[in-house]
Motif scaffolding. Structure first.
Motif, PDB file in Angstrom:
ATOM      1  N   SER A   1     -17.465  -8.631  -7.470  1.00 27.95           N
ATOM      2  CA  SER A   1     -16.075  -8.415  -7.089  1.00 27.95           C
ATOM      3  C   SER A   1     -15.152  -8.650  -8.284  1.00 27.95           C
ATOM      4  O   SER A   1     -14.219  -7.872  -8.525  1.00 27.95           O
ATOM      5  N   LEU A   2     -15.421  -9.716  -9.050  1.00 30.72           N
ATOM      6  CA  LEU A   2     -14.609 -10.016 -10.235  1.00 30.72           C
ATOM      7  C   LEU A   2     -14.653  -8.883 -11.243  1.00 30.72           C
ATOM      8  O   LEU A   2     -13.661  -8.558 -11.897  1.00 30.72           O
ATOM      9  N   SER A   3     -15.828  -8.274 -11.382  1.00 30.27           N
ATOM     10  CA  SER A   3     -16.001  -7.239 -12.411  1.00 30.27           C
ATOM     11  C   SER A   3     -15.194  -5.978 -12.136  1.00 30.27           C
ATOM     12  O   SER A   3     -14.995  -5.155 -13.029  1.00 30.27           O
ATOM     13  N   ARG A   4     -14.698  -5.812 -10.928  1.00 28.69           N
ATOM     14  CA  ARG A   4     -13.959  -4.596 -10.575  1.00 28.69           C
ATOM     15  C   ARG A   4     -12.527  -4.604 -11.110  1.00 28.69           C
ATOM     16  O   ARG A   4     -11.902  -3.547 -11.201  1.00 28.69           O
ATOM     17  N   GLY A   5     -12.002  -5.791 -11.423  1.00 24.31           N
ATOM     18  CA  GLY A   5     -10.631  -5.866 -11.915  1.00 24.31           C
ATOM     19  C   GLY A   5      -9.630  -5.454 -10.853  1.00 24.31           C
ATOM     20  O   GLY A   5      -9.884  -5.554  -9.657  1.00 24.31           O
ATOM     21  N   ALA A   6      -8.471  -4.968 -11.293  1.00 25.51           N
ATOM     22  CA  ALA A   6      -7.434  -4.487 -10.368  1.00 25.51           C
ATOM     23  C   ALA A   6      -7.660  -2.996 -10.123  1.00 25.51           C
ATOM     24  O   ALA A   6      -7.713  -2.217 -11.072  1.00 25.51           O
ATOM     25  N   GLN A   7      -7.800  -2.628  -8.862  1.00 29.31           N
ATOM     26  CA  GLN A   7      -8.083  -1.229  -8.537  1.00 29.31           C
ATOM     27  C   GLN A   7      -7.101  -0.690  -7.514  1.00 29.31           C
ATOM     28  O   GLN A   7      -6.758  -1.369  -6.532  1.00 29.31           O
ATOM     29  N   HIS A   8      -6.663   0.543  -7.728  1.00 31.50           N
ATOM     30  CA  HIS A   8      -5.791   1.231  -6.780  1.00 31.50           C
ATOM     31  C   HIS A   8      -6.653   1.863  -5.701  1.00 31.50           C
ATOM     32  O   HIS A   8      -7.579   2.632  -6.004  1.00 31.50           O
ATOM     33  N   ILE A   9      -6.381   1.566  -4.439  1.00 28.54           N
ATOM     34  CA  ILE A   9      -7.211   2.042  -3.331  1.00 28.54           C
ATOM     35  C   ILE A   9      -6.590   3.258  -2.639  1.00 28.54           C
ATOM     36  O   ILE A   9      -7.226   4.296  -2.493  1.00 28.54           O
ATOM     37  N   GLU A  10      -5.335   3.134  -2.213  1.00 31.84           N
ATOM     38  CA  GLU A  10      -4.675   4.209  -1.481  1.00 31.84           C
ATOM     39  C   GLU A  10      -3.187   3.915  -1.425  1.00 31.84           C
ATOM     40  O   GLU A  10      -2.763   2.763  -1.527  1.00 31.84           O
ATOM     41  N   ASN A  11      -2.378   4.953  -1.263  1.00 29.12           N
ATOM     42  CA  ASN A  11      -0.925   4.773  -1.187  1.00 29.12           C
ATOM     43  C   ASN A  11      -0.484   3.790  -2.267  1.00 29.12           C
ATOM     44  O   ASN A  11      -0.782   3.982  -3.433  1.00 29.12           O
ATOM     45  N   GLY A  12       0.222   2.708  -1.871  1.00 30.57           N
ATOM     46  CA  GLY A  12       0.614   1.698  -2.844  1.00 30.57           C
ATOM     47  C   GLY A  12      -0.257   0.459  -2.779  1.00 30.57           C
ATOM     48  O   GLY A  12       0.175  -0.628  -3.182  1.00 30.57           O
ATOM     49  N   PHE A  13      -1.473   0.583  -2.266  1.00 30.19           N
ATOM     50  CA  PHE A  13      -2.361  -0.560  -2.018  1.00 30.19           C
ATOM     51  C   PHE A  13      -3.328  -0.763  -3.173  1.00 30.19           C
ATOM     52  O   PHE A  13      -4.130   0.113  -3.503  1.00 30.19           O
ATOM     53  N   TRP A  14      -3.244  -1.956  -3.792  1.00 30.06           N
ATOM     54  CA  TRP A  14      -4.121  -2.352  -4.895  1.00 30.06           C
ATOM     55  C   TRP A  14      -4.923  -3.578  -4.485  1.00 30.06           C
ATOM     56  O   TRP A  14      -4.469  -4.378  -3.663  1.00 30.06           O
ATOM     57  N   VAL A  15      -6.106  -3.736  -5.078  1.00 33.46           N
ATOM     58  CA  VAL A  15      -6.973  -4.886  -4.799  1.00 33.46           C
ATOM     59  C   VAL A  15      -7.366  -5.542  -6.109  1.00 33.46           C
ATOM     60  O   VAL A  15      -7.665  -4.861  -7.102  1.00 33.46           O
TER      61      VAL A  15
ATOM     62  N   GLN B   1      -5.177  -4.880   7.542  1.00 35.74           N
ATOM     63  CA  GLN B   1      -4.484  -3.862   8.313  1.00 35.74           C
ATOM     64  C   GLN B   1      -2.976  -3.876   8.068  1.00 35.74           C
ATOM     65  O   GLN B   1      -2.348  -2.825   7.880  1.00 35.74           O
ATOM     66  N   ILE B   2      -2.377  -5.073   8.063  1.00 39.51           N
ATOM     67  CA  ILE B   2      -0.936  -5.180   7.846  1.00 39.51           C
ATOM     68  C   ILE B   2      -0.564  -4.699   6.443  1.00 39.51           C
ATOM     69  O   ILE B   2       0.402  -3.935   6.257  1.00 39.51           O
ATOM     70  N   MET B   3      -1.325  -5.126   5.440  1.00 42.43           N
ATOM     71  CA  MET B   3      -0.994  -4.765   4.063  1.00 42.43           C
ATOM     72  C   MET B   3      -1.162  -3.267   3.810  1.00 42.43           C
ATOM     73  O   MET B   3      -0.374  -2.653   3.078  1.00 42.43           O
ATOM     74  N   ARG B   4      -2.164  -2.655   4.410  1.00 45.05           N
ATOM     75  CA  ARG B   4      -2.350  -1.211   4.215  1.00 45.05           C
ATOM     76  C   ARG B   4      -1.186  -0.419   4.805  1.00 45.05           C
ATOM     77  O   ARG B   4      -0.788   0.614   4.260  1.00 45.05           O
ATOM     78  N   ARG B   5      -0.617  -0.927   5.890  1.00 47.17           N
ATOM     79  CA  ARG B   5       0.539  -0.245   6.475  1.00 47.17           C
ATOM     80  C   ARG B   5       1.798  -0.472   5.638  1.00 47.17           C
ATOM     81  O   ARG B   5       2.584   0.459   5.416  1.00 47.17           O
ATOM     82  N   ILE B   6       1.981  -1.693   5.177  1.00 46.90           N
ATOM     83  CA  ILE B   6       3.140  -1.975   4.326  1.00 46.90           C
ATOM     84  C   ILE B   6       3.074  -1.160   3.038  1.00 46.90           C
ATOM     85  O   ILE B   6       4.112  -0.719   2.517  1.00 46.90           O
ATOM     86  N   ALA B   7       1.862  -0.917   2.550  1.00 46.31           N
ATOM     87  CA  ALA B   7       1.692  -0.196   1.285  1.00 46.31           C
ATOM     88  C   ALA B   7       2.127   1.263   1.366  1.00 46.31           C
ATOM     89  O   ALA B   7       2.242   1.935   0.342  1.00 46.31           O
ATOM     90  N   ARG B   8       2.397   1.756   2.564  1.00 47.14           N
ATOM     91  CA  ARG B   8       2.959   3.104   2.693  1.00 47.14           C
ATOM     92  C   ARG B   8       4.422   3.133   2.254  1.00 47.14           C
ATOM     93  O   ARG B   8       4.976   4.206   2.007  1.00 47.14           O
ATOM     94  N   HIS B   9       5.030   1.935   2.164  1.00 50.16           N
ATOM     95  CA  HIS B   9       6.453   1.851   1.842  1.00 50.16           C
ATOM     96  C   HIS B   9       6.734   1.004   0.601  1.00 50.16           C
ATOM     97  O   HIS B   9       7.712   1.247  -0.099  1.00 50.16           O
ATOM     98  N   TRP B  10       5.898  -0.004   0.357  1.00 47.80           N
ATOM     99  CA  TRP B  10       6.069  -0.902  -0.779  1.00 47.80           C
ATOM    100  C   TRP B  10       4.723  -1.064  -1.481  1.00 47.80           C
ATOM    101  O   TRP B  10       3.689  -1.093  -0.825  1.00 47.80           O
ATOM    102  N   PRO B  11       4.712  -1.225  -2.803  1.00 46.29           N
ATOM    103  CA  PRO B  11       3.440  -1.521  -3.466  1.00 46.29           C
ATOM    104  C   PRO B  11       2.924  -2.896  -3.036  1.00 46.29           C
ATOM    105  O   PRO B  11       3.703  -3.836  -2.860  1.00 46.29           O
TER     106      PRO B  11
END
Length: 309
Positions: free
Chosen positions: A72-86, A32-42
Motif C-alpha cells: 500500500s505504501l509503495s503506491r504513493g498518492a493516486q488519483h482514483i476517480e472524479n476528485g478522489f485521491w488515495v 462512500q461519503i468521501m467518494r460522493r463529496i469528491a464529485r464536488h470537492w477534491p
C-alpha cells in the motif's frame, strides 16, 4: 461577484480514514461519503494509520499484514476517480510508533494533498491515530467521524484509544455519527453533532434484486436454501459460537460466507458452509440477491453496540 467556491473557507478535504482503500470493503462509511463529496470537492483519502501493531502470535497473519501495508505504501498518492485521491503515508501504529514517526506524518499528508490540489483543507478524522493531526495540518475546520467506538476495539489499547478519541472530540467542530444511540449518549460532550445512518448505492442494489440475472459462477452450484453472510469474519465483530450453532441446527441449509476471515484455520469444519472470500464492492449486491436469506451473526460487544450495520 465571487464564485460560491471561493466563498468557502476550504478548497478540499483530507480524510484520515479507518480502512485501507486497496484492501478493505469499499462499502465502508468513509469511503462512500468521501467518494460522493469528491464529485464536488477534491478529497485526499489517507489510508488507515493503524490502531495497533499486529501481534506476532500468528506469524503468517503478521507477515501478511506487513506485506500488505508495504505494498500500500509503495503506491504513493493516486488519483482514483472524479476528485478522489488515495494516499498511504509511512506511520508506525501504537503509542511508541507514533512517538517515533509522528513528526513526519503531517508533512507527508500535506505534500500528497497538494497533488490533489488541496492547500486549505477541511480535516475529516476517523482513525484515532490521526488525532495529533488536528493541531499539525492547519485545517480550516475539523469533522470527526464517530461511526465506531474505537476505545472498545478489543484488539487495541483502550487507554490510548480513549485519549485519542477524546482529543478528536475536543478538536472537532462537528461530530458525525452513524448510530443514533451513540449520538444520543454523547450529545452533550461535543460541540455539534449530526446523525447519518449507513446506506447503500440504491440503484445498484435495486437492480441486483430485480434483474433476475444468473447467479455468480461460484454460487450457481450451491443448492438452495442458501443462507448468506457478507462482511468481515473477524473476532471483534463475528460470533463464531452463535454461527456454528445455527449451522449444526440446519444441516439442510447451505451457508455462503462472503468476506475475508481472520479466525484460526479450521474453526468451521462443517460441509454445508462455503467460504468464497472477499468480493469487489460492485459485486456484493449480486451475491446478496443470490441468497434466500441473509444473516448478521455479530457479537454483543460494546464495539458492535455502538455501530450501525
Amino acid at each position: 461577484m465571487a464564485s460560491a467556491k471561493r466563498q468557502k473557507p476550504f478548497d478540499g478535504i483530507i480524510c484520515i480514514g479507518g480502512e485501507d482503500w486497496w484492501y478493505h470493503n469499499r462499502g465502508h462509511f468513509d469511503f462512500q461519503i468521501m467518494r460522493r463529496i469528491a464529485r464536488h470537492w477534491p478529497v485526499l483519502f489517507v489510508n488507515s494509520l493503524g490502531v495497533r501493531m499486529p501481534g506476532l502470535e500468528r506469524k503468517a497473519v503478521f507477515a501478511q499484514k506487513i506485506a500488505r501495508k508495504l505494498k500500500s505504501l509503495s503506491r504513493g498518492a493516486q488519483h482514483i476517480e472524479n476528485g478522489f485521491w488515495v494516499f498511504s503515508p509511512f506511520a508506525v501504529p501504537g503509542e511508541t510508533g507514533q512517538a517515533l514517526t509522528g513528526w513526519a506524518l503531517a508533512p507527508q499528508i500535506k505534500l500528497a494533498a497538494r497533488c490533489a490540489g488541496i492547500r486549505h483543507p477541511l480535516l475529516w478524522l476517523h482513525c484515532p491515530a490521526g488525532a495529533p493531526l488536528a493541531e499539525r495540518i492547519g485545517a480550516a475546520a475539523i469533522v470527526m467521524q464517530r461511526t465506531d467506538r474505537f476505545e472498545a476495539f478489543p484488539e487495541g489499547d483502550p487507554a490510548l484509544l480513549g485519549r485519542q478519541v477524546q482529543a478528536m472530540k475536543d478538536a472537532a467542530d462537528l461530530v458525525v455519527y452513524a448510530a443514533p444511540n451513540l449520538a444520543e449518549e454523547e450529545k452533550t460532550k461535543v460541540r455539534r453533532s449530526l446523525v447519518v445512518t449507513h446506506g447503500v448505492d440504491l440503484d445498484m442494489f435495486t437492480a441486483a434484486g430485480t434483474a433476475n440475472a444468473e447467479d455468480p459462477p461460484d454460487v450457481a452450484g450451491i443448492p438452495h436454501p442458501r443462507v448468506g453472510f457478507i462482511g468481515g469474519i473477524d473476532r471483534h465483530t463475528f460470533d463464531p459460537a452463535m454461527f456454528l450453532s445455527a449451522v449444526r441446527a440446519m444441516p439442510e441449509a447451505k451457508f455462503v460466507m462472503i468476506g475475508g476471515s481472520s479466525l484460526p484455520e479450521g474453526w468451521c469444519p462443517y460441509p454445508n458452509v462455503h467460504f468464497l472470500g472477499r468480493k469487489p464492492y460492485d459485486e456484493v449486491a449480486r451475491y446478496m440477491a443470490a441468497m434466500d436469506v441473509l444473516i448478521m451473526p455479530w457479537n454483543q460487544s460494546e464495539w458492535i453496540k455502538a455501530c450501525n450495520p
